[in-house]
Design a protein around this motif. Structure first.
Motif, PDB file in Angstrom:
ATOM      1  N   UNK A 217       0.693  -1.443  -0.360  1.00 47.97           N
ATOM      2  CA  UNK A 217       0.092   0.041  -0.213  1.00 47.97           C
ATOM      3  C   UNK A 217       0.886   1.062  -0.026  1.00 47.97           C
ATOM      4  N   UNK A 218       1.370   1.655   0.872  1.00 50.17           N
ATOM      5  CA  UNK A 218       2.860   2.320   0.612  1.00 50.17           C
ATOM      6  C   UNK A 218       4.110   2.700  -0.489  1.00 50.17           C
ATOM      7  N   UNK A 219       4.005   1.310  -1.279  1.00 50.26           N
ATOM      8  CA  UNK A 219       4.598   1.896  -2.535  1.00 50.26           C
ATOM      9  C   UNK A 219       6.198   1.202  -2.486  1.00 50.26           C
ATOM     10  N   UNK A 220       5.970   1.226  -1.267  1.00 53.14           N
ATOM     11  CA  UNK A 220       8.011   0.632  -1.557  1.00 53.14           C
ATOM     12  C   UNK A 220       8.101   0.046  -2.257  1.00 53.14           C
ATOM     13  N   UNK A 221       7.704  -1.533  -2.535  1.00 59.67           N
ATOM     14  CA  UNK A 221       8.925  -1.698  -3.547  1.00 59.67           C
ATOM     15  C   UNK A 221       8.652  -1.174  -4.854  1.00 59.67           C
ATOM     16  N   UNK A 222       7.997   0.199  -5.087  1.00 63.71           N
ATOM     17  CA  UNK A 222       7.513   0.903  -6.694  1.00 63.71           C
ATOM     18  C   UNK A 222       9.168   1.911  -6.762  1.00 63.71           C
ATOM     19  N   UNK A 223       9.743   0.411  -7.779  1.00 66.66           N
ATOM     20  CA  UNK A 223      11.678   2.403  -8.586  1.00 66.66           C
ATOM     21  C   UNK A 223      11.137   3.090  -8.880  1.00 66.66           C
ATOM     22  N   UNK A 224      11.556   4.176  -8.777  1.00 67.21           N
ATOM     23  CA  UNK A 224      11.829   5.678 -10.089  1.00 67.21           C
ATOM     24  C   UNK A 224      12.060   5.177 -11.334  1.00 67.21           C
ATOM     25  N   UNK A 225      10.929   5.493 -12.106  1.00 68.07           N
ATOM     26  CA  UNK A 225      11.643   4.967 -13.424  1.00 68.07           C
ATOM     27  C   UNK A 225      11.139   6.271 -14.667  1.00 68.07           C
ATOM     28  N   UNK A 226      12.766   6.742 -14.562  1.00 64.91           N
ATOM     29  CA  UNK A 226      12.564   8.234 -16.157  1.00 64.91           C
ATOM     30  C   UNK A 226      12.445   7.652 -17.476  1.00 64.91           C
ATOM     31  N   UNK A 227      12.715   8.539 -18.564  1.00 62.76           N
ATOM     32  CA  UNK A 227      13.477   8.009 -20.113  1.00 62.76           C
ATOM     33  C   UNK A 227      12.734   8.686 -21.262  1.00 62.76           C
ATOM     34  N   UNK A 228      12.397   7.639 -22.480  1.00 63.09           N
ATOM     35  CA  UNK A 228      12.494   7.823 -23.108  1.00 63.09           C
ATOM     36  C   UNK A 228      12.069   6.557 -23.641  1.00 63.09           C
ATOM     37  N   UNK A 229      10.818   5.890 -24.879  1.00 58.57           N
ATOM     38  CA  UNK A 229      11.063   5.152 -25.949  1.00 58.57           C
ATOM     39  C   UNK A 229      12.992   5.128 -26.904  1.00 58.57           C
ATOM     40  N   UNK A 230      12.338   6.384 -27.101  1.00 55.74           N
ATOM     41  CA  UNK A 230      14.061   6.807 -28.254  1.00 55.74           C
ATOM     42  C   UNK A 230      14.765   7.203 -27.508  1.00 55.74           C
ATOM     43  N   UNK A 231      15.191   6.971 -26.182  1.00 52.60           N
ATOM     44  CA  UNK A 231      16.822   7.046 -25.399  1.00 52.60           C
ATOM     45  C   UNK A 231      16.868   6.021 -24.287  1.00 52.60           C
ATOM     46  N   UNK A 232      15.881   5.363 -24.539  1.00 49.49           N
ATOM     47  CA  UNK A 232      15.846   4.287 -23.095  1.00 49.49           C
ATOM     48  C   UNK A 232      16.170   4.791 -21.296  1.00 49.49           C
ATOM     49  N   UNK A 233      15.459   4.049 -20.609  1.00 50.77           N
ATOM     50  CA  UNK A 233      14.974   4.505 -19.056  1.00 50.77           C
ATOM     51  C   UNK A 233      15.883   3.626 -18.813  1.00 50.77           C
ATOM     52  N   UNK A 234      15.599   4.132 -16.752  1.00 51.37           N
ATOM     53  CA  UNK A 234      16.049   4.660 -15.792  1.00 51.37           C
ATOM     54  C   UNK A 234      15.611   3.882 -14.744  1.00 51.37           C
ATOM     55  N   UNK A 235      15.997   3.030 -13.950  1.00 55.66           N
ATOM     56  CA  UNK A 235      15.646   2.527 -13.161  1.00 55.66           C
ATOM     57  C   UNK A 235      16.227   2.771 -11.832  1.00 55.66           C
ATOM     58  N   UNK A 236      15.613   2.992 -10.306  1.00 58.53           N
ATOM     59  CA  UNK A 236      16.529   3.676  -9.303  1.00 58.53           C
ATOM     60  C   UNK A 236      15.857   3.301  -7.884  1.00 58.53           C
ATOM     61  N   UNK A 237      16.439   2.516  -7.361  1.00 56.49           N
ATOM     62  CA  UNK A 237      15.409   1.598  -6.400  1.00 56.49           C
ATOM     63  C   UNK A 237      16.063   2.115  -5.178  1.00 56.49           C
ATOM     64  N   UNK A 238      15.678   1.855  -3.811  1.00 50.53           N
ATOM     65  CA  UNK A 238      16.297   1.832  -2.459  1.00 50.53           C
ATOM     66  C   UNK A 238      15.821   0.730  -1.800  1.00 50.53           C
ATOM     67  N   UNK A 239      17.029  -0.013  -1.628  1.00 49.07           N
ATOM     68  CA  UNK A 239      16.435  -1.274  -0.671  1.00 49.07           C
ATOM     69  C   UNK A 239      16.983  -1.155   0.363  1.00 49.07           C
ATOM     70  N   UNK A 240      16.558  -0.958   1.377  1.00 46.34           N
ATOM     71  CA  UNK A 240      16.874  -1.682   3.105  1.00 46.34           C
ATOM     72  C   UNK A 240      16.589  -3.047   3.476  1.00 46.34           C
ATOM     73  N   UNK A 241      17.619  -3.149   4.247  1.00 51.29           N
ATOM     74  CA  UNK A 241      17.267  -4.889   4.385  1.00 51.29           C
ATOM     75  C   UNK A 241      18.435  -4.598   5.886  1.00 51.29           C
ATOM     76  N   UNK A 242      18.496  -5.710   7.011  1.00 50.07           N
ATOM     77  CA  UNK A 242      19.478  -5.837   7.302  1.00 50.07           C
ATOM     78  C   UNK A 242      20.638  -6.788   8.074  1.00 50.07           C
ATOM     79  N   UNK A 243      21.599  -5.920   8.280  1.00 49.02           N
ATOM     80  CA  UNK A 243      22.774  -6.638   8.050  1.00 49.02           C
ATOM     81  C   UNK A 243      23.952  -6.334   9.459  1.00 49.02           C
TER      82      UNK A 243
END
Length: 243
Positions: A217-243
């Motif tokens: 519901x909070x969209x925690x798994x949704x990445x950030x996507x930018x770009x165009x068909x012509x130039x391609x796209x970029x996906x950025x995402x942060x994942x928090x883990x317990x280490x």
């Protein structure tokens, strides 16, 4: 067993929702910039990211696939992937020297290392495309070069991620969802038959009906996507883990 039988949320309700949300993307062109949507996985509270299934197609021997460019022979619209890993046991500071495996399907919805059976008829058991492993840098980041994933029955567009510590102990298995909407990259890409994406959005399972992402519901798994068909796209995402 067919692949669609593997996913528990298929049915009339999911198909009805997909039909309500179907968007005509025929008027998008190669210069249209995708609307970026960012989930709390990138900017939210310092909590561990949702743990998810590996699915039916995990990488058999990921340690043999240390590579940045995971494209192999697959064609499609370019996708540059940046994943940042943070440590919830250290105030969500960057987690360096951490192993990150990713894998996803090709533009036709098929996975490498599997096939020839009911869940995937096309046999790709002896090839290893769209799978790779990298170790996070001092900023906790890994980068991959790939193509925009396609989709298959019962699942929204997604990428699988498995994170290990430096000694190889598993820390987290999760997945990355893609933003959806009338101008989203998902809609634009699936309208791009010129680039081999021939399925369109008819029958697509949206995040809200996906058996993995429907409770996000909070969209925690949704990445950030930018770009165009012509130039391609970029996906950025942060994942928090317990280490």
């Amino acid at each position: 067993m067919e692949r669609k039988d593997f996913f528990k949320t298929l049915g009339l309700a999911g198909l009805a929702l997909a039909g309500l949300k179907f968007l005509d993307a025929c008027n998008t062109d190669d210069g249209t910039t995708a609307t970026a949507t960012q989930g709390t996985g990138a900017t939210g509270a310092c909590v561990v990211a949702p743990s998810e299934t590996e699915g039916p197609f995990p990488t058999h021997t990921p340690s043999s696939l240390v590579t940045t460019d995971i494209t192999s022979d697959r064609t499609g619209i370019p996708l540059a992937i940046t994943i940042a890993v943070k440590n919830t046991n250290d105030s969500c500071n960057a987690l360096a020297n951490t192993i990150v495996d990713i894998w996803h399907c090709d533009k036709d919805g098929n996975y490498s290392e599997y096939g020839g059976g009911g869940m995937q008829s096309t046999n790709y058991t002896n090839v290893h495309f769209l799978r790779g492993r990298q170790t996070t840098n001092t900023n906790g980041e890994v980068n991959f070069t790939s193509i925009f994933p396609g989709w298959y029955n019962g699942r929204a567009t997604h990428i699988h991620v498995h994170i290990y510590n430096r000694t190889g102990t598993s820390l987290l298995i999760t997945q990355i969802a893609f933003p959806e909407g009338s101008n989203s990259a998902v809609v634009q890409v699936n309208a791009s038959s010129a680039n081999g994406y021939t399925k369109g959005m008819s029958g697509y399972t949206y995040n809200a009906s996906d058996n993995v992402f429907s409770d996000d519901d909070a969209g925690a798994e949704v990445g950030t996507v930018t770009g165009t068909i012509a130039n391609g796209f970029t996906l950025q995402h942060t994942i928090n883990a317990s280490a």
